[in-house]
Design an enzyme around this catalytic site. Structure first.
Site, PDB file in Angstrom:
ATOM      1  NE  ARG A  39      -4.360  -1.409   1.864  1.00  0.00           N
ATOM      2  CZ  ARG A  39      -5.190  -1.927   2.753  1.00  0.00           C
ATOM      3  NH1 ARG A  39      -4.861  -1.942   4.035  1.00  0.00           N
ATOM      4  NH2 ARG A  39      -6.343  -2.433   2.372  1.00  0.00           N
ATOM      5  CE  LYS A 207     -10.368  -4.842   8.382  1.00  0.00           C
ATOM      6  NZ  LYS A 207      -9.860  -3.877   7.397  1.00  0.00           N
ATOM      7  N   GLY A 365      -5.894  -5.491   1.964  1.00  0.00           N
ATOM      8  CA  GLY A 365      -4.548  -5.277   2.477  1.00  0.00           C
ATOM      9  C   GLY A 365      -3.880  -6.575   2.879  1.00  0.00           C
ATOM     10  N   GLY A 389     -12.572  -4.497   1.510  1.00  0.00           N
ATOM     11  CA  GLY A 389     -13.957  -4.080   1.731  1.00  0.00           C
ATOM     12  C   GLY A 389     -14.404  -3.107   0.647  1.00  0.00           C
TER      13      GLY A 389
HETATM   14  N1  LIG Z   1      -9.875 -18.677  10.997  1.00  0.00           N
HETATM   15  C1  LIG Z   1      -9.405 -17.488  11.292  1.00  0.00           C
HETATM   16  N2  LIG Z   1      -9.404 -17.029  12.561  1.00  0.00           N
HETATM   17  C2  LIG Z   1      -8.913 -15.817  12.876  1.00  0.00           C
HETATM   18  N3  LIG Z   1      -8.374 -14.953  11.978  1.00  0.00           N
HETATM   19  C3  LIG Z   1      -8.346 -15.355  10.693  1.00  0.00           C
HETATM   20  C4  LIG Z   1      -8.857 -16.628  10.277  1.00  0.00           C
HETATM   21  N4  LIG Z   1      -8.687 -16.720   8.949  1.00  0.00           N
HETATM   22  C5  LIG Z   1      -8.080 -15.581   8.537  1.00  0.00           C
HETATM   23  N5  LIG Z   1      -7.860 -14.754   9.582  1.00  0.00           N
HETATM   24  C6  LIG Z   1      -7.171 -13.452   9.594  1.00  0.00           C
HETATM   25  O1  LIG Z   1      -7.803 -12.542   8.746  1.00  0.00           O
HETATM   26  C7  LIG Z   1      -6.911 -11.445   8.589  1.00  0.00           C
HETATM   27  C8  LIG Z   1      -7.219 -10.669   7.349  1.00  0.00           C
HETATM   28  O2  LIG Z   1      -8.580 -10.292   7.347  1.00  0.00           O
HETATM   29  P1  LIG Z   1      -9.153  -9.027   6.573  1.00  0.00           P
HETATM   30  O3  LIG Z   1      -8.600  -7.767   7.158  1.00  0.00           O
HETATM   31  O4  LIG Z   1     -10.633  -9.204   6.601  1.00  0.00           O
HETATM   32  O5  LIG Z   1      -8.575  -9.228   5.086  1.00  0.00           O
HETATM   33  P2  LIG Z   1      -8.201  -8.126   3.975  1.00  0.00           P
HETATM   34  O6  LIG Z   1      -7.274  -7.109   4.621  1.00  0.00           O
HETATM   35  O7  LIG Z   1      -7.551  -8.881   2.885  1.00  0.00           O
HETATM   36  O8  LIG Z   1      -9.512  -7.501   3.574  1.00  0.00           O
HETATM   37  C9  LIG Z   1      -5.517 -12.052   8.593  1.00  0.00           C
HETATM   38  O9  LIG Z   1      -4.713 -11.336   9.498  1.00  0.00           O
HETATM   39  C10 LIG Z   1      -5.747 -13.521   9.039  1.00  0.00           C
HETATM   40  O10 LIG Z   1      -4.850 -13.935  10.046  1.00  0.00           O
HETATM   41  O1  LIG Z   2      -7.474  -2.426   5.404  1.00  0.00           O
HETATM   42  C1  LIG Z   2      -8.440  -1.894   4.877  1.00  0.00           C
HETATM   43  O2  LIG Z   2      -9.470  -2.586   4.332  1.00  0.00           O
HETATM   44  P1  LIG Z   2      -9.437  -4.149   3.881  1.00  0.00           P
HETATM   45  O3  LIG Z   2      -8.993  -4.994   5.068  1.00  0.00           O
HETATM   46  O4  LIG Z   2     -10.862  -4.408   3.517  1.00  0.00           O
HETATM   47  O5  LIG Z   2      -8.509  -4.266   2.717  1.00  0.00           O
HETATM   48  C2  LIG Z   2      -8.564  -0.411   4.709  1.00  0.00           C
HETATM   49  O6  LIG Z   2      -7.392   0.253   5.147  1.00  0.00           O
HETATM   50  C3  LIG Z   2      -9.801   0.081   5.479  1.00  0.00           C
HETATM   51  O7  LIG Z   2      -9.644  -0.219   6.836  1.00  0.00           O
HETATM   52  P2  LIG Z   2     -10.958  -0.413   7.755  1.00  0.00           P
HETATM   53  O8  LIG Z   2     -11.652  -1.674   7.296  1.00  0.00           O
HETATM   54  O9  LIG Z   2     -10.423  -0.515   9.167  1.00  0.00           O
HETATM   55  O10 LIG Z   2     -11.818   0.811   7.550  1.00  0.00           O
END
Ligand SMILES: Nc1ncnc2c1ncn2[C@@H]1O[C@H](COP(=O)(O)OP(=O)(O)O)[C@@H](O)[C@H]1O
Ligand SMILES: O=C(OP(=O)(O)O)[C@H](O)COP(=O)(O)O
Length: 408
Positions: A39, A207, A365, A389
């Protein structure tokens, strides 16, 4: 979209002007080390363009989800340090966001220099639901730009957030679309207007409620949704299974049950894991075993077991769906890939995306960080989006506050 672009701003002239730029510097950290600087690298071109044109650049960004007050572990320092290493212009970090340090360093800024303001989420007003509170914070950010400022939104990963530094500042300053946001939107727009089917969406990550909300509008759009990561346990619970100590959002169970009931009529099928990797505790060196997804509590660890990855049978099934797809969108790691023992599911999905002939988009991310840390190269995917997201909400057709506010 008919927003003003960064090139238009540069053409107007920015030398000596304070330009507020919202970047997404929300990078994964191991202590104070940035473990994936994707990023930061993606944010660099806009900052360089403005610096080269003589602007005095004020960068706003968030890191993590602090609770509206300063917390050292959420400081932007590691990200700002990495930005300074990568940049060929001066980068400083203020000790606060709109306080004495920000004001002093901003007033001393020279043409072409960049000042990163400390985490905007250290101020509770940034994310407030109250328009007046967010507005007051936006006023203080805008005040740093003097009387000839402008705003550039380059934080694609945050365009789905109606936050002060994303939305409200754009209602107060002449505002422009950053190049990163522009590129991201172009790719995703093509994906939505010319979706080749079968269209497979792979969801995971932590999330959970954010991403479950998105599924509502993916029903009928996606042919197949593969459910992994933290959210899989809410699906298992919705099917009546016990998930021991795994990540579970109980209040979301009825939401998932509703999705499962509506899926067939909508023409979307969910694929939920048949096996998972269960660990004794949340740690890299935890004991672990593969169990049936409907018998998590029957693992050696009983009710205290934690599901940290999809199992091998599930990974193969997911890979087969990806192989047969024409379009694949993936957001959210399949497991806790940061721990080697629980990275197999995520690695298998990344491999499947690189093997398929489908157009592939990886968003988020941590998802982007995962594919890179697991040894894959950006060039092996159709597009790696900086927003998870944000791209999901774009794909479901939702109006994104950070984009609509820039529309003329
Ligand atoms: N079964 C699980 N239990 C807890 N955390 C998890 C599990 N599977 C994945 N994760 C966690 O999810 C995190 C990423 O989630 P998220 O922020 O939603 O993804 P992104 O940033 O790609 O949108 C990673 O740090 C990973 O360790
Ligand atoms: O990491 C982010 O989103 P992502 O995990 O959905 O890729 C963005 O920086 C937004 O962060 P936020 O979901 O805490 O608002």
């Amino acid at each position: 979209m008919t927003s003003h672009t960064l090139n238009e701003l540069i053409a107007e002239g920015v030398r000596g002007r304070y330009i507020l730029v919202r970047s997404d510097l929300n990078v994964p950290l191991d202590g104070s080390t940035v473990t994936d600087d994707g990023r930061i690298k993606a944010s660099l071109p806009v900052l360089k363009k403005l610096s080269d044109a003589g602007a005095r650049v004020l960068v706003t960004a968030h890191l993590g989800r602090p609770k509206g007050a300063p917390e050292e572990k959420y400081s932007l320092k590691p990200a700002a340090d990495r930005l300074a290493e990568l940049a060929d212009f001066s980068v400083q970090l203020a000790k606060d966001t709109v306080g004495a340090s920000a004001k002093e360093l901003a007033s001393g800024l020279q043409d072409g220099n960049v000042l990163v303001l400390e985490n905007v989420r250290f101020d509770a007003r940034e994310t407030s639901k109250d328009d007046a509170e967010r507005g007051a914070f936006a006023d203080e950010l805008v005040a740093l730009t003097g009387d000839n400022g402008a705003f550039v939104d380059d934080a694609f990963g945050a365009v789905h957030r109606k936050h002060a530094s994303v939305y409200d500042v754009a209602t107060r300053l002449p505002s422009y679309l950053g190049d990163l946001v522009h590129t991201e939107v172009e790719v995703l727009r093509k994906l939505t207007t010319d979706t080749q089917r079968p269209y497979v969406v792979v969801l995971g990550g932590s999330k959970v409620s954010d991403k479950l909300a998105v599924i509502n509008n993916l029903l009928g759009k996606a042919d197949t949704i593969l459910v992994g990561g933290g959210m899989l346990f809410t699906f298992l619970a919705a099917a009546g299974h016990k998930v021991a100590g795994s990540l579970l959002e109980e209040d979301q169970i009825p939401v998932v049950q509703d999705y499962l009931n509506r899926a067939a009529d909508a023409g979307t099928s969910f694929v939920v894991p048949t096996d998972v990797v269960v660990a004794s505790r949340f740690a890299a060196d935890a004991d672990h075993e593969v169990v049936r997804a409907d018998a998590i509590e029957e693992s050696t660890f009983g009710a205290s077991g934690i599901g940290l990855d999809i199992g091998p049978e599930t990974a193969s099934a997911f890979a087969a769906h990806i192989e047969g797809a024409k379009t694949v969108f993936w957001n959210g790691p399949m497991g806790v890939f940061e721990f080697e023992a629980f990275s197999s599911g995520t690695r298998a999905i990344a491999q499947a995306l690189t093997d398929t002939v489908a157009f592939t988009v990886v968003g988020g991310g941590d998802s982007a960080a995962a594919v890179r840390t697991l040894g894959f190269d950006d060039s092996q995917f159709g597009h790696i989006s900086t927003g998870g997201g944000a791209s999901l909400e774009y794909l479901e057709g939702k109006e994104l506050p950070g984009l609509s506010v820039l529309d003329r």
